[in-house]
Design a protein around this motif. Structure first.
Motif, short mmCIF file in Angstrom:
data_model
loop_
_atom_site.label_atom_id
_atom_site.label_comp_id
_atom_site.label_asym_id
_atom_site.label_seq_id
_atom_site.Cartn_x
_atom_site.Cartn_y
_atom_site.Cartn_z
N UNK A 201 -12.59 3.56 1.93
CA UNK A 201 -11.56 3.64 0.89
C UNK A 201 -10.28 4.26 1.44
N UNK A 202 -10.41 5.22 2.34
CA UNK A 202 -9.20 5.82 2.95
C UNK A 202 -8.38 4.74 3.64
N UNK A 203 -9.07 3.81 4.29
CA UNK A 203 -8.35 2.73 4.98
C UNK A 203 -7.60 1.85 3.98
N UNK A 204 -8.24 1.56 2.85
CA UNK A 204 -7.58 0.71 1.85
C UNK A 204 -6.37 1.44 1.26
N UNK A 205 -6.54 2.73 0.98
CA UNK A 205 -5.44 3.51 0.41
C UNK A 205 -4.29 3.61 1.42
N UNK A 206 -4.63 3.76 2.70
CA UNK A 206 -3.58 3.84 3.74
C UNK A 206 -2.79 2.54 3.80
N UNK A 207 -3.40 1.44 3.37
CA UNK A 207 -2.67 0.15 3.35
C UNK A 207 -1.85 -0.03 2.07
N UNK B 244 -3.20 0.49 -1.21
CA UNK B 244 -3.98 0.24 -2.43
C UNK B 244 -4.15 1.56 -3.20
N UNK B 245 -4.32 1.43 -4.51
CA UNK B 245 -4.50 2.58 -5.38
C UNK B 245 -5.90 2.53 -5.99
N UNK C 232 -13.07 1.11 -7.37
CA UNK C 232 -12.23 -0.08 -7.61
C UNK C 232 -10.80 0.25 -7.21
N UNK C 233 -10.13 -0.71 -6.59
CA UNK C 233 -8.70 -0.51 -6.28
C UNK C 233 -7.88 -1.56 -7.02
N UNK C 234 -6.58 -1.31 -7.09
CA UNK C 234 -5.70 -2.24 -7.81
C UNK C 234 -5.69 -3.62 -7.15
N UNK C 235 -5.97 -3.68 -5.86
CA UNK C 235 -5.98 -4.98 -5.17
C UNK C 235 -7.16 -5.85 -5.62
N UNK C 236 -8.15 -5.23 -6.25
CA UNK C 236 -9.33 -5.99 -6.70
C UNK C 236 -9.13 -6.59 -8.10
#
Ligand code: 0L1
Ligand code: MG
Length: 254
Positions: free
Chosen positions: A46-52, A54-55, A82-86
Motif C-alpha cells: 500500500x505504501x507503494x500505491x500511496x507513493x504513486x 493513490x489515496x 481500497x484506494x481511489x484508483x480502484x
C-alpha cells in the motif's frame, strides 16, 4: 518475523504483478512467512500505491463466509485496503485490460461517518456508520491461477482490485436479504446471511481486526463487508448486483 528487506522485495513483486498485469507464483512457494509478516507485506504494498499518488479510501473484508473459511482452513476474516484508483462509478464503463484474471463479488458496503477510536473499549462501531449500499467488488489475485495460501492472499491486499458502490441508504438491518449477481454470461443468487450471518457482524469483525492490526478507520471511508455469493468471472458487458430492498449497482466492462 521476516527481515525488512524481504518484506520490501515481496511487496515489490506483488506491486509489479499488478502494475504490469502479469501474474506471479505464490510467495509461499519460495518463502516462509507468517500472518504478521503478511500484513507487513500488505502495508508495504500500500505504501507503494500511496507513493504513486493513490489515496486510501476504505477497507474490505474477505473470507466472511463459512464456506470460504473452511476451504482455506482458517477461522478469521482477512482485511485489505481500497484506494481511489480502484473505484468505478455506478453505471460506468471500465477497461478489463487493467486486470489479470478478474472475478466479481456481490457485497454490501457501509460508509463511516466518523473516525473510529480503536483504543476506546466502548467504541460502538455501529454508530460509526451512517449509510449502506449494494456494492460490487472486483478481485484479481496477482497469483497464478488464483492459487494462494492464507498468508499469500493477505500479502496481496486480499486480491482487492476494484469496487463500485450503488445508491447510499440510511443504515438499517439487511439480514437475510436476497442477493443476485449477474454478469453477461452467468448469474448467482445468495443471501446477505452468507456474510458472517448478517453484514452488521462484519462491522464488529472489522473493528476487532483493525484493533489487532492497528489499521485506522477514518470518516468517509467505505467498508466492503464481504461477499454474499461465490465470485463469478468478470467478463465484458454489464455486471449487476442487486440486494433486495437496498437497490442495485451496475458496471460495464469493455
Ligand atoms: O472475499 C473476498 O474479497 C476474497 C478475498 C480474497 C480471496 C480470493 O481472491 O478469492
Ligand atoms: Mg470481497
Amino acid at each position: 518475523m521476516i527481515a525488512a528487506d524481504l518484506t520490501g522485495s515481496l511487496a515489490q513483486r506483488l506491486d509489479t504483478a499488478q502494475t504490469a498485469c502479469a501474474d506471479t507464483p505464490s510467495l509461499a512457494d519460495s518463502h516462509a512467512f507468517d500472518i504478521d509478516d503478511a500484513y507487513a507485506v500488505q502495508a508495504a504494498l500500500l505504501e507503494r500505491r500511496v507513493a504513486r499518488g493513490e489515496r486510501i479510501v476504505g477497507v474490505k473484508l474477505g473470507f466472511t463466509s463459512k464456506a470460504k473459511m473452511a476451504q482455506m482452513g482458517v477461522s478469521d476474516v482477512i482485511l485489505g485496503r481500497l484506494t481511489d484508483a480502484m473505484r468505478i462509478g455506478d453505471g460506468d464503463s471500465f477497461g478489463l485490460a487493467r486486470f489479470i484474471h478478474p472475478k466479481v463479488e456481490p457485497e454490501v458496503a457501509y460508509r463511516l461517518c466518523r473516525d473510529v477510536d480503536l483504543d476506546d473499549p466502548l467504541t460502538d462501531i455501529e454508530s460509526c456508520v451512517d449509510a449502506m449500499a449494494p456494492a460490487l467488488e472486483i478481485i484479481d489475485s496477482r497469483y497464478r491461477d488464483f492459487r494462494f495460501t492464507y498468508t499469500d492472499v493477505v500479502a496481496d491486499n486480499t486480491s482487492a482490485a476494484g469496487y463500485a458502490i450503488g445508491p447510499w441508504s440510511p443504515v438499517g438491518s439487511v439480514a437475510n436479504r436476497a442477493v443476485r449477481l449477474r454478469t453477461a454470461d452467468a448469474e448467482s443468487v445468495g443471501s446477505t446471511a452468507a456474510i458472517l450471518g448478517d453484514p452488521v457482524h462484519a462491522l464488529h469483525a472489522l473493528l476487532d481486526m483493525c484493533r489487532r492490526r492497528r489499521i485506522p478507520l477514518r470518516a468517509g471511508e467505505v467498508v466492503l463487508a464481504g461477499a454474499a455469493t461465490a465470485a463469478l468471472p468478470l467478463v465484458a458487458g454489464v455486471t449487476e448486483c442487486d440486494v433486495a430492498g437496498l437497490g442495485s449497482v451496475t458496471v460495464r466492462g469493455r
